[in-house]
Motif scaffolding. Structure first.
Motif, PDB file in Angstrom:
ATOM      1  N   ALA A  68       3.039  -7.647   4.183  1.00 56.52           N
ATOM      2  CA  ALA A  68       2.226  -6.751   3.648  1.00 56.52           C
ATOM      3  C   ALA A  68       3.612  -5.520   4.455  1.00 56.52           C
ATOM      4  O   ALA A  68       4.809  -4.864   4.955  1.00 56.52           O
ATOM      5  N   VAL A  69       3.639  -4.724   3.172  1.00 58.11           N
ATOM      6  CA  VAL A  69       4.143  -3.212   3.256  1.00 58.11           C
ATOM      7  C   VAL A  69       3.376  -2.268   2.952  1.00 58.11           C
ATOM      8  O   VAL A  69       2.093  -1.635   2.430  1.00 58.11           O
ATOM      9  N   ILE A  70       3.524  -0.962   3.888  1.00 60.05           N
ATOM     10  CA  ILE A  70       2.907   0.430   4.135  1.00 60.05           C
ATOM     11  C   ILE A  70       3.917   1.613   3.571  1.00 60.05           C
ATOM     12  O   ILE A  70       4.926   1.992   4.170  1.00 60.05           O
ATOM     13  N   LEU A  71       3.880   2.101   2.074  1.00 59.90           N
ATOM     14  CA  LEU A  71       5.270   3.258   1.752  1.00 59.90           C
ATOM     15  C   LEU A  71       4.621   4.042   2.094  1.00 59.90           C
ATOM     16  O   LEU A  71       3.441   4.465   1.441  1.00 59.90           O
ATOM     17  N   ILE A  72       4.840   4.919   3.032  1.00 58.50           N
ATOM     18  CA  ILE A  72       5.175   6.520   2.960  1.00 58.50           C
ATOM     19  C   ILE A  72       6.074   7.459   2.409  1.00 58.50           C
ATOM     20  O   ILE A  72       6.854   7.664   3.094  1.00 58.50           O
ATOM     21  N   SER A  73       5.832   7.607   1.176  1.00 56.51           N
ATOM     22  CA  SER A  73       7.366   8.734   0.375  1.00 56.51           C
ATOM     23  C   SER A  73       6.817   9.302  -0.835  1.00 56.51           C
ATOM     24  O   SER A  73       5.529   9.090  -1.259  1.00 56.51           O
ATOM     25  N   HIS A  74       7.820  10.820  -0.562  1.00 62.32           N
ATOM     26  CA  HIS A  74       7.832  11.311  -1.666  1.00 62.32           C
ATOM     27  C   HIS A  74       8.451  10.969  -3.255  1.00 62.32           C
ATOM     28  O   HIS A  74       8.123  11.725  -3.544  1.00 62.32           O
ATOM     29  N   ASP A  75       8.519   9.817  -3.247  1.00 60.86           N
ATOM     30  CA  ASP A  75       9.298   9.624  -4.201  1.00 60.86           C
ATOM     31  C   ASP A  75       8.672   8.650  -4.758  1.00 60.86           C
ATOM     32  O   ASP A  75       7.899   7.132  -4.870  1.00 60.86           O
ATOM     33  N   ARG A  76       8.191   9.040  -5.775  1.00 62.79           N
ATOM     34  CA  ARG A  76       6.667   8.280  -6.849  1.00 62.79           C
ATOM     35  C   ARG A  76       7.255   7.289  -7.808  1.00 62.79           C
ATOM     36  O   ARG A  76       6.894   5.903  -7.676  1.00 62.79           O
ATOM     37  N   HIS A  77       8.512   7.501  -7.726  1.00 68.57           N
ATOM     38  CA  HIS A  77       8.977   5.837  -8.435  1.00 68.57           C
ATOM     39  C   HIS A  77       9.491   4.441  -7.404  1.00 68.57           C
ATOM     40  O   HIS A  77       8.710   3.646  -8.106  1.00 68.57           O
ATOM     41  N   LEU A  78       9.383   4.942  -6.226  1.00 68.56           N
ATOM     42  CA  LEU A  78       9.510   4.188  -5.520  1.00 68.56           C
ATOM     43  C   LEU A  78       8.051   3.068  -5.309  1.00 68.56           C
ATOM     44  O   LEU A  78       7.704   2.454  -5.242  1.00 68.56           O
ATOM     45  N   VAL A 130       1.074  -1.469   0.287  1.00 68.92           N
ATOM     46  CA  VAL A 130      -0.006  -0.103   0.281  1.00 68.92           C
ATOM     47  C   VAL A 130       0.738   1.152   0.135  1.00 68.92           C
ATOM     48  O   VAL A 130       0.803   1.371   0.732  1.00 68.92           O
ATOM     49  N   GLY A 131       0.632   2.086  -0.819  1.00 68.29           N
ATOM     50  CA  GLY A 131       1.416   3.880  -1.145  1.00 68.29           C
ATOM     51  C   GLY A 131       0.211   3.984  -0.395  1.00 68.29           C
ATOM     52  O   GLY A 131      -0.761   4.050  -0.358  1.00 68.29           O
ATOM     53  N   LEU A 132       0.714   5.269   1.021  1.00 72.78           N
ATOM     54  CA  LEU A 132      -0.131   5.874   2.017  1.00 72.78           C
ATOM     55  C   LEU A 132       0.194   7.098   1.232  1.00 72.78           C
ATOM     56  O   LEU A 132       0.992   8.030   1.486  1.00 72.78           O
ATOM     57  N   LEU A 133      -0.697   7.852   0.225  1.00 70.05           N
ATOM     58  CA  LEU A 133      -1.091   9.928  -0.445  1.00 70.05           C
ATOM     59  C   LEU A 133      -0.982  10.369   0.769  1.00 70.05           C
ATOM     60  O   LEU A 133      -2.137  10.182   2.078  1.00 70.05           O
ATOM     61  N   GLY A 134      -1.266  11.321   0.713  1.00 67.85           N
ATOM     62  CA  GLY A 134      -0.833  13.063   1.256  1.00 67.85           C
ATOM     63  C   GLY A 134      -0.463  14.070   1.515  1.00 67.85           C
ATOM     64  O   GLY A 134       0.934  13.380   1.829  1.00 67.85           O
ATOM     65  N   ALA A 135      -0.381  15.090   1.901  1.00 69.63           N
ATOM     66  CA  ALA A 135      -0.329  16.260   2.139  1.00 69.63           C
ATOM     67  C   ALA A 135       0.419  16.404   4.324  1.00 69.63           C
ATOM     68  O   ALA A 135       0.066  15.552   4.394  1.00 69.63           O
ATOM     69  N   ASN A 136       1.512  16.419   4.176  1.00 70.29           N
ATOM     70  CA  ASN A 136       2.124  16.859   5.314  1.00 70.29           C
ATOM     71  C   ASN A 136       1.459  17.040   6.180  1.00 70.29           C
ATOM     72  O   ASN A 136       0.822  18.397   5.517  1.00 70.29           O
ATOM     73  N   LEU A 157       5.515  -3.907   7.258  1.00 69.70           N
ATOM     74  CA  LEU A 157       6.752  -2.941   7.467  1.00 69.70           C
ATOM     75  C   LEU A 157       6.457  -2.340   6.891  1.00 69.70           C
ATOM     76  O   LEU A 157       5.364  -1.237   6.032  1.00 69.70           O
ATOM     77  N   ILE A 158       6.350  -1.203   7.905  1.00 66.79           N
ATOM     78  CA  ILE A 158       5.749   0.770   7.860  1.00 66.79           C
ATOM     79  C   ILE A 158       7.079   1.449   7.250  1.00 66.79           C
ATOM     80  O   ILE A 158       7.299   1.092   8.553  1.00 66.79           O
ATOM     81  N   LEU A 159       7.372   1.638   6.357  1.00 66.38           N
ATOM     82  CA  LEU A 159       8.518   2.522   5.676  1.00 66.38           C
ATOM     83  C   LEU A 159       7.984   4.017   5.667  1.00 66.38           C
ATOM     84  O   LEU A 159       7.455   4.375   4.344  1.00 66.38           O
ATOM     85  N   ASP A 160       8.313   5.053   6.763  1.00 64.40           N
ATOM     86  CA  ASP A 160       7.904   6.361   6.019  1.00 64.40           C
ATOM     87  C   ASP A 160       9.180   7.718   5.601  1.00 64.40           C
ATOM     88  O   ASP A 160      10.388   7.723   6.429  1.00 64.40           O
TER      89      ASP A 160
END
Length: 432
Positions: free
Chosen positions: A306-316, A168-174, A279-282
């Motif tokens: 399972a993976v939760i990705l919080i990232s500004h790296d769109r490629h990732l 899961v890619g977690l999107l949203g502004a800071n 894995l939760i990767l912030d």
């Protein structure tokens, strides 16, 4: 410039820099920023600078082609060098050929060596798979709310399900609550309302940038591994550290003297040790260069939990996530669009905000309609990935089994006694 921006800020920056009318020099590991906002790449390697035209993808393609041609030319030069050296050795003592041999010596001295391509090897990340898998759903939220002050939840109305193999890619502004939501999933915050369902035995690996500042300054990677592997021998601990990218020197280096990338690598090792179910990767890529980010992508795609990705790296996110959740308006919802659609929406919203910085963007109000129509198709495409991934896992297991059978058959065929027994059997049959 993007390390501490959220994805929305990074998307805006790409547009702003692309249309900025003056000179810009960017030092960045963000592939999408370099693809969208620059017209040339100045590459620093082995003490030399090389200029390539175009964005990052074109640079990567041109560099690989240059490496291929250099290796081909080097092989040709090495063959010529061996030929000249053989001539010199053969005729240097012969009077009639002495002058020619001497000229060959001068030619050899003038021959400029072509540097052999030395790929800067990036040690792979190792994310152990869960020892014991849990059935889906791994975690389920029903009407949940979470926050820090009673009566003032940061997020509420949470109705979500996380399966055992979700990406899961977690999107949203800071500031919208992404980290708060991650802590709820990790079990670090209890729900203020509603329910969070999930076994207490689920092992969660949590990586966050602020943890780098919390590493004990005087603690070495070896001391961390000693804490994690108290019953192991020193050789076993150092072998484990070597596989993680910490050789004999780095294993005994104090944390305060490690680079940002080395600290991040150490945190990955600590967060994933023992095989985690989630894995939760912030923001895991802030201190990783482009090549290390590619290695991280491969490690995440090989990982079975399972993976939760919080990232500004769109490629990732595009390379690893097969589902998108968006944190907005005090809640978290599943997002049916893709990253291109999300980018379009973010830029349109920022343009509509009179208080937001403005870039020169050519966008129309009708540009959102095609993406909205494509949302159900995108959701169906992501849902179709689950059985395909299971089919790939089964195929890989079959390949491993067949490979072991091939090894066993090859071992039997290599046994000379097998053929001797066959001959003896034939002779015995003939005599009867």
């Amino acid at each position: 410039p993007t390390n501490y921006l959220d994805l929305e800020g990074t998307l805006w920056l790409e547009e702003y820099l692309r249309d900025y009318p003056h000179t810009v020099l960017i030092v960045s590991h963000d592939r999408e920023l370099l693809n969208r906002s620059v017209t040339s790449i100045l590459h620093l390697a082995q003490g030399k600078l090389t200029l390539y035209t175009g964005g990052y993808d074109r640079f990567e393609e041109a560099r690989r082609e240059k490496q291929r041609l250099d290796l081909k030319l080097k092989k040709k030069q090495d063959d010529e060098r061996r030929h000249i050296e053989a001539f010199i050795i053969r005729f240097k003592a012969k009077a009639s050929k002495a002058a020619q041999a001497q000229s060959r010596v001068k030619a050899l001295a003038r021959m400029q060596p072509i540097a052999e391509q030395i790929e800067e090897r990036v040690v792979p990340f190792v994310f152990p798979n869960p020892v014991k898998a849990f059935a889906s759903p791994l975690i389920r939220l029903e009407g949940a709310a979470v926050g820090y002050t009673e009566g003032a939840p940061v997020l509420q109305g949470l109705d979500l399900r996380l399966d055992a193999d979700d990406r899961v890619g977690l999107l949203g502004a800071n500031g919208n609550g992404k980290s708060t939501f991650a802590k709820l999933l990790a079990g670090r915050l209890a729900p203020m309302a509603g329910r969070r369902y999930g076994s207490d035995k689920i092992a969660v690996g949590y990586f966050a940038q602020h943890q780098m500042d919390d590493l004990p300054a005087g603690h070495t990677p070896y001391q961390h591994m000693q804490d994690l592997m108290p019953d192991a021998t020193e050789a076993q601990r150092r072998a484990r550290l070597g596989a993680l990218g910490f050789g004999s020197a780095k294993a005994d280096t104090r944390a305060e003297n490690l680079s940002g990338g080395e600290k991040a690598r150490l945190l990955f090792a600590l967060a994933t040790f023992g095989g985690r179910h989630l894995l939760i990767l912030d923001e895991p890529t802030n201190h990783l260069d482009v090549d290390a980010r590619e290695v991280l992508i491969r490690a995440l795609n090989d990982y079975e939990g399972a993976v939760i990705l919080i990232s500004h790296d769109r490629h990732l996110i595009e390379a690893c996530a097969d589902r998108l959740w968006i944190v907005r308006g005090g809640t978290v919802r599943s997002y049916d669009g893709d990253m291109d659609q999300y980018r379009t929406e973010c830029l349109a919203e920022r343009n509509a905000d009179p208080n937001a910085p403005r870039a020169k963007m050519k966008m129309s109000g009708a540009s959102r309609a095609p993406g909205q129509e494509a949302r159900p198709q995108a959701a169906e495409s992501r849902a179709a990935l689950a059985p395909l991934r299971k089919a790939v896992t089964k195929a890989e297991a079959d390949i491993e089994l067949l490979s072991k059978r091939i090894v066993a058959i090859d071992r039997d065929l290599a046994d000379g006694g097998l053929y001797q027994r066959e001959v003896e059997y034939e002779l015995k049959t003939m005599s009867q």
